[in-house]
Design a protein around this motif. Structure first.
Motif: not given
Length: 325
Positions: A94-95, A102-107, A131-138, A177-183
């Motif tokens: 959830t974005c 870097n949070d997505l890549i690793g640490q 599959l990688l789902i990035l929710n609320e990407i906007d 990706a998912t979002g309430n807007s279209a970006g």
């Protein structure tokens, strides 16, 4: 080759419960035991949405997939239930505005007393074909998301902080990706924190819009919910369901508004909220006016007093004498 990566063809019709030629299949995986495969839930697939998701999963052609639509319309659940039936592992993130690439890549983290590099959801999905789902990407900073451009196009993921590790994308890796807007930002003012995204980043996505289900489909969803609770859906209960959907549609109409301006309500009744109302109505069936009592707890207690009163007036008009029963 292990079952985890062993491909398997699934017949579309019987797998997703829709009308489809027997010869039509979609690729998935043999192994159903991977811990990241979403739980299989009773789900009513909409043919047009399923068609878009399956086409993307079959061959993204160098694209990512962006699902846009109002809150609670079923964007994430659609993808997860497709993946569940295909035994396809899923990483969900959830974005938010402070999320970094870097949070997505690793640490580096302390593991058993030793500092070790721990791969994040992006690195794992790229490496293993998940599959990688990035929710609320906007909600995420567009400058951070720009770092995904090369990955979407199939370039290797290079991790400088881990000694320049190079991860070649697995052929089955998919980014959704998912979002309430279209970006392009939120013109309605209803979704706080939504940012306008970089055009070059958005150009790497194919888009699909997920609206609220039709009345017929929502009726089937609520009937399934009641059936799972052991409630017999007779003529009286069927009429109740139809009126609940009528209330939901009127709330949505006032939430969305029209071409002349924003809506009159700042809350809406998503399919998710409608299911919650149904669940609570049964849970509180012995309360005075169970419909009103459960509606408050499902939705209206988070609305402003005037809007709460307006929603209750809508429900009273729709239900008539049954509202106070």
């Amino acid at each position: 080759m292990s079952n985890q990566t062993t491909p398997k063809k699934f017949p579309v019709g019987s797998t997703f419960g829709i009308q489809a030629p027997a010869a039509m299949t979609v690729d998935g995986f043999e192994d159903a035991s991977h811990p990241l495969i979403p739980a299989n839930k009773d789900y009513q697939f909409r043919s047009e949405h399923l068609r878009d998701v399956l086409a993307f999963i079959a061959n993204p052609y160098g694209d990512a997939l962006y699902l846009t639509g109002p809150t609670g319309s079923g964007k994430t659940s659609l993808v997860c239930q497709v993946a569940s039936r295909l035994n396809w592992p899923v990483h969900q993130v959830t974005c938010h505005g402070r999320l970094e690439l870097n949070d997505l890549i690793g640490q580096f983290m302390l593991v058993s007393g030793t500092m070790s590099f721990v791969h994040g959801p992006l690195a794992q999905a790229v490496r293993d074909g998940h599959l990688l789902i990035l929710n609320e990407i906007d909600l995420m900073d567009p400058s951070e998301l720009a770092g995904l451009n090369d990955i979407i196009e199939g370039q290797p993921l290079i991790i400088p902080q881990n000694g320049g590790e190079v991860i070649k994308p697995h052929p089955k890796f998919r980014l959704i990706a998912t979002g309430n807007s279209a970006g392009q930002g939120d013109q309605s003012g209803l979704y706080q924190g939504v940012m306008q995204q970089n055009l070059a980043f958005l150009d790497r996505f194919r888009l699909m819009e997920v609206g609220y289900p039709s009345d017929l489909l929502e009726k089937a969803i609520l009937t399934g919910v009641l059936g799972s609770m052991g409630v017999t859906v007779d003529a009286v209960m069927e009429n109740l369901i139809e009126k609940m959907i009528d209330v939901a549609n009127e709330i949505r109409r006032l939430f969305v508004g029209g071409s002349d301006g924003a809506g009159e309500l700042s809350v809406t009744m998503s399919t998710r909220t409608l299911v919650r109302w149904t669940n609570l109505m049964i849970a509180y069936k012995r309360a005075p006016n169970a419909l009103e009592y459960s509606l408050d707890r499902a939705l209206t207690l988070r609305a402003e007093p005037a809007q709460r009163e307006a929603i209750h007036r809508i429900a009273k008009d729709v239900f008539g004498d049954a509202w106070g029963a």
